[in-house]
Design an enzyme around this catalytic site. Structure first.
Site, PDB file in Angstrom:
ATOM      1  N   ASP A  68       0.824  -1.210   0.000  1.00 42.71           N
ATOM      2  CA  ASP A  68       0.000   0.000   0.000  1.00 42.71           C
ATOM      3  C   ASP A  68       0.858   1.260   0.000  1.00 42.71           C
ATOM      4  O   ASP A  68       2.076   1.201   0.175  1.00 42.71           O
ATOM      5  CB  ASP A  68      -0.974  -0.005   1.194  1.00 42.71           C
ATOM      6  N   ASN A 137      -7.935  -2.064  14.247  1.00 48.45           N
ATOM      7  CA  ASN A 137      -9.311  -2.258  13.789  1.00 48.45           C
ATOM      8  C   ASN A 137      -9.433  -3.407  12.780  1.00 48.45           C
ATOM      9  O   ASN A 137     -10.450  -3.568  12.139  1.00 48.45           O
ATOM     10  CB  ASN A 137      -9.860  -0.959  13.168  1.00 48.45           C
ATOM     11  N   HIS A 139      -7.541  -3.814  10.020  1.00 50.30           N
ATOM     12  CA  HIS A 139      -7.197  -3.578   8.612  1.00 50.30           C
ATOM     13  C   HIS A 139      -5.913  -4.328   8.256  1.00 50.30           C
ATOM     14  O   HIS A 139      -5.012  -4.479   9.060  1.00 50.30           O
ATOM     15  CB  HIS A 139      -7.147  -2.084   8.248  1.00 50.30           C
ATOM     16  N   GLU A 144      -9.869  -1.316   5.018  1.00 49.37           N
ATOM     17  CA  GLU A 144     -10.522  -0.902   6.247  1.00 49.37           C
ATOM     18  C   GLU A 144     -11.842  -1.657   6.460  1.00 49.37           C
ATOM     19  O   GLU A 144     -12.466  -2.100   5.484  1.00 49.37           O
ATOM     20  CB  GLU A 144     -10.825   0.609   6.181  1.00 49.37           C
TER      21      GLU A 144
HETATM   22  C1  GLP Z   1      -0.759   0.537   8.587  1.00 53.82           C
HETATM   23  C2  GLP Z   1      -0.392  -0.194   7.320  1.00 53.82           C
HETATM   24  C3  GLP Z   1      -0.417  -1.669   7.517  1.00 53.82           C
HETATM   25  C4  GLP Z   1       0.196  -2.006   8.850  1.00 53.82           C
HETATM   26  C5  GLP Z   1      -0.647  -1.474   9.968  1.00 53.82           C
HETATM   27  C6  GLP Z   1      -0.081  -1.688  11.356  1.00 53.82           C
HETATM   28  O1  GLP Z   1      -1.281   1.730   8.523  1.00 53.82           O
HETATM   29  N1  GLP Z   1      -1.136   0.175   6.175  1.00 53.82           N
HETATM   30  O2  GLP Z   1       0.206  -2.293   6.431  1.00 53.82           O
HETATM   31  O3  GLP Z   1       0.289  -3.397   8.979  1.00 53.82           O
HETATM   32  O4  GLP Z   1      -0.948  -0.118   9.774  1.00 53.82           O
HETATM   33  O5  GLP Z   1       0.982  -0.832  11.602  1.00 53.82           O
HETATM   34  P1  GLP Z   1       2.018  -1.029  12.783  1.00 53.82           P
HETATM   35  O6  GLP Z   1       2.876  -2.187  12.406  1.00 53.82           O
HETATM   36  O7  GLP Z   1       2.796   0.259  12.821  1.00 53.82           O
HETATM   37  O8  GLP Z   1       1.227  -1.283  14.010  1.00 53.82           O
END
Ligand code: GLP
Length: 244
Positions: A68, A137, A139, A144
């Protein structure tokens, strides 16, 4: 199907992630690797860099695809995922620049760039191994929670919760992009192998819902229950609501 591995701490968990990936790279030096940003896999990338430096783990034939990207950020913007990946990982191993792919955050109002991204994935015969984190949440990528999910790469409007959570990477919440481009749930389920990682007690509930909850679009990571080969790598805190 889930294979569960629980580490004592973040360091051990990162080493586990890197060794799973390294094993696959050694078996298939032309692997297509799906990369993920966020804080969770940083330790894994550091361990992979170490394996490159000390054991000559070879990335020269690897192709990478990122999950992404924020819409509106150029690839050299300090908070773009492209910048993150080059900075934290890609510039430190012997990967060929032409083998590195990101969905573009700069879109020209047609979905041509999106189609081209999916085409590039098809050309290498799909993603062999996908690294995944999870939002609180549920995702995955930036898919989302919603009444429906998109199968393919698409533009997603970020939830307030995600914007708030990702504000930690920006100077202020107002500058966090409101949209992102992300591979869809179908793209994720089509990858051959997934390494799903989470750490810390704040992810414990997400882990439980992902592994044991009802499969629902309101919790996108629950769809991973439909994938045939998911290695789940957690620290003890993230695993605390699982009955193992
Ligand atoms: C994001 C990304 C995800 C990621 C998630 C968790 O915003 N789009 O790919 O896995 O949040 O992030 P973190 O590893 O910083 O908790």
């Amino acid at each position: 199907m889930f294979k569960l591995r629980v580490a004592e701490d973040y360091k051990e968990m990162s080493a586990m992630g890197a060794s799973e990936i390294a094993k696959q790279i050694i078996e298939n030096p032309k692997l297509a690797l799906g990369l993920s940003a966020g804080s969770t896999p940083i330790g894994t990338y550091q361990e992979l860099i170490k394996l490159h430096e000390t054991e000559k783990l070879d990335f020269s034939q690897i192709t990478t695809f990122n999950l992404d990207e924020y819409v509106g950020l150029e690839s050299d913007h300090p908070q773009s995922f492209a910048h993150y990946m080059w900075n934290k990982f890609l510039s430190k191993v012997n990967i060929q620049q032409e083998n590195v792919h990101f969905p573009s955050g700069i879109l020209n109002e047609t979905d041509q760039t999106i189609k081209e991204y999916e085409q590039k994935i098809k050309e290498v015969n799909g993603i062999d191994i996908q690294i995944l984190g999870v939002g609180q949440n549920g995702h995955i990528g930036f898919n989302e929670p919603n009444r429906f999910l998109n199968k393919n790469t698409h533009i997603e409007t970020l939830t307030d919760e995600t914007i708030k959570s990702n504000a930690r990477f920006f100077n202020e919440i107002n500058v966090v992009p409101k949209k992102a481009i992300t591979m869809g749930i179908g793209n994720i389920l089509e990858t051959r192998k997934i390494i799903f990682m989470a750490y810390g007690s704040e992810k414990a509930y997400a882990v439980k819902k992902t592994l044991n909850g009802k499969i629902t679009t309101e919790y996108p990571s629950s769809f991973l229950q439909l994938h045939p080969d998911v290695t789940v790598i957690l620290d003890k805190e993230a695993a605390k609501f699982l009955s193992i």
